[in-house]
Motif scaffolding. Structure first.
Motif, PDB file in Angstrom:
ATOM      1  N   ASN A  47      25.254  15.095  63.817  1.00 30.36           N
ATOM      2  CA  ASN A  47      25.742  16.465  63.687  1.00 30.36           C
ATOM      3  C   ASN A  47      26.018  17.123  65.033  1.00 30.36           C
ATOM      4  OD1 ASN A  47      25.519  16.285  60.915  1.00 30.36           O
ATOM      5  ND2 ASN A  47      23.450  17.159  60.878  1.00 30.36           N
ATOM      6  N   GLY A  48      25.784  16.361  66.113  1.00 27.36           N
ATOM      7  CA  GLY A  48      26.090  16.872  67.438  1.00 27.36           C
ATOM      8  C   GLY A  48      24.948  17.546  68.164  1.00 27.36           C
ATOM      9  N   GLU A  49      23.747  17.554  67.579  1.00 28.44           N
ATOM     10  CA  GLU A  49      22.607  18.171  68.241  1.00 28.44           C
ATOM     11  C   GLU A  49      22.043  17.237  69.312  1.00 28.44           C
ATOM     12  OE1 GLU A  49      21.546  21.277  67.746  1.00 28.44           O
ATOM     13  OE2 GLU A  49      23.191  21.552  66.337  1.00 28.44           O
ATOM     14  N   LEU A  50      21.575  17.825  70.419  1.00 35.76           N
ATOM     15  CA  LEU A  50      21.035  17.059  71.533  1.00 35.76           C
ATOM     16  C   LEU A  50      19.578  17.422  71.782  1.00 35.76           C
ATOM     17  CD1 LEU A  50      23.880  17.341  74.207  1.00 35.76           C
ATOM     18  CD2 LEU A  50      23.575  15.558  72.477  1.00 35.76           C
ATOM     19  N   CYS A  51      18.778  16.405  72.118  1.00 33.14           N
ATOM     20  CA  CYS A  51      17.411  16.594  72.571  1.00 33.14           C
ATOM     21  C   CYS A  51      17.110  15.517  73.610  1.00 33.14           C
ATOM     22  CB  CYS A  51      16.420  16.490  71.413  1.00 33.14           C
ATOM     23  SG  CYS A  51      16.162  18.026  70.487  1.00 33.14           S
ATOM     24  N   SER A  52      15.918  15.566  74.148  1.00 31.29           N
ATOM     25  CA  SER A  52      15.453  14.552  75.080  1.00 31.29           C
ATOM     26  C   SER A  52      14.206  13.896  74.500  1.00 31.29           C
ATOM     27  CB  SER A  52      15.164  15.170  76.448  1.00 31.29           C
ATOM     28  OG  SER A  52      16.327  15.786  76.979  1.00 31.29           O
ATOM     29  N   GLY A  53      13.750  12.824  75.117  1.00 37.42           N
ATOM     30  CA  GLY A  53      12.566  12.139  74.620  1.00 37.42           C
ATOM     31  C   GLY A  53      11.909  11.312  75.703  1.00 37.42           C
ATOM     32  N   ALA A  54      10.651  10.959  75.468  1.00 37.13           N
ATOM     33  CA  ALA A  54       9.868  10.159  76.406  1.00 37.13           C
ATOM     34  C   ALA A  54       9.630   8.780  75.824  1.00 37.13           C
ATOM     35  CB  ALA A  54       8.530  10.840  76.703  1.00 37.13           C
ATOM     36  N   VAL A  55       9.885   7.747  76.611  1.00 34.51           N
ATOM     37  CA  VAL A  55       9.636   6.367  76.191  1.00 34.51           C
ATOM     38  C   VAL A  55       8.133   6.129  76.182  1.00 34.51           C
ATOM     39  CG1 VAL A  55      10.038   3.944  76.721  1.00 34.51           C
ATOM     40  CG2 VAL A  55      11.824   5.639  77.220  1.00 34.51           C
ATOM     41  N   ILE A  56       7.575   5.702  75.034  1.00 33.67           N
ATOM     42  CA  ILE A  56       6.142   5.402  74.963  1.00 33.67           C
ATOM     43  C   ILE A  56       5.887   3.968  74.503  1.00 33.67           C
ATOM     44  CG2 ILE A  56       5.464   7.803  74.606  1.00 33.67           C
ATOM     45  CD1 ILE A  56       5.031   7.073  71.617  1.00 33.67           C
TER      46      ILE A  56
END
Length: 282
Positions: A47-56
């Protein structure tokens, strides 16, 4: 920092209506191939939403729960040592069972955390951050924020670039949920400075030491500065869900997700049913 002054700044900035966090305002583009590039990813929905994330883990990403609530397909975008992008499909997710869909991260009383399971491993070029090594964050401590969000509210084309900045911890805030608040060390949220912006939700707050980066928290929401000239969600306070307080849930759900093969998906539920496999991407 004087506790009374800190409390007044936080209360005033919160009145400016925080939003889910986006890109790093006042940050620098990450250019070190051996630095945070190895541990931070971009999350995109269909849907075009952006976020970030941490590799665990080799195929696990820790992010904010509000980043994966849509009925959409999700993918994780990484950058290699030459900063070339690669896209990997997300096949399942575990949403913290206390998070309530349909509410804002600041006003909902649940924990704003989720774990994504990828369809394939990231590979040896990436360095997972170990949640088990997470410890509390002291007031006055300097930490690093990293994310793929906007560099400024009006800079609409600036997302999808990994940036990082250094912030100071102002201590904990108990609103609807317990968070740690960080801000620009010089401006302290009085005027616009460094902090999270749109697209940085789910990104990590880390401590850099002799043993490498230590994961401290996940960005949940951000606000504009107290004396911002225009309404904004950037450059004021950044609210962080502390990882050390939720290590048991993270460990248990990560183990559950590891048992899935790369092609399995878990069906959507109308609401969280258990601590395990609450949501998935089709």
């Amino acid at each position: 920092m004087n506790r009374l002054l800190r409390g007044c700044l936080i209360a005033a900035a919160l009145s400016l209506a925080p939003f889910p966090a986006a890109a790093v305002t006042g940050g620098q583009v990450v250019k070190d191939p051996n630095g945070l590039r190895r541990s931070v990813v971009l999350i995109e929905s269909s849907n075009g939403e952006l976020c970030s994330g941490a590799v665990i883990g080799p195929d696990l990403i820790l992010t904010a729960a509000h980043c994966v609530l849509q009925r959409a397909a999700y993918r994780v975008v990484t950058v290699d040592r030459r900063f070339r992008k690669r896209s990997i499909r997300a096949v399942a997710a575990a949403l913290h069972p206390s998070f309530i869909p349909g509410t804002t991260p600041r006003t909902q009383p649940g924990i704003d955390l989720a774990i994504l399971k990828l369809g394939e491993n990231l590979g040896p070029d990436f360095a997972p951050l170990d949640p088990a090594r997470s410890y509390g964050l002291s007031e006055g401590e300097m930490v690093d924020l990293a994310g793929f969000g906007l560099s400024a509210e009006a800079a609409k084309g600036s997302a999808r670039v990994l940036r990082a900045t250094r912030l100071v911890s102002l201590g904990t805030l108990q609103a609807a949920n317990r968070v740690v608040v960080v801000a620009d060390q010089r401006r302290l949220a009085e005027t616009t400075g460094a902090g999270a912006c749109r697209g940085d939700s789910g990104g990590p707050i880390v401590r850099n030491g002799p043993g490498g980066y230590q994961l401290l928290g996940i960005v949940s929401w951000s606000s504009g500065a107290l004396h911002s000239r225009t309404p904004t969600a950037c450059g004021g306070l950044t609210a962080v869900t502390p990882v050390s307080e939720h290590g048991e849930w993270i460990t248990a759900r990560a183990q559950d997700l590891r048992r899935l093969n790369g092609e399995q998906t878990i069906g959507w539920a109308s609401r969280p049913r258990t601590n395990t496999f609450d949501w998935s991407m089709r």
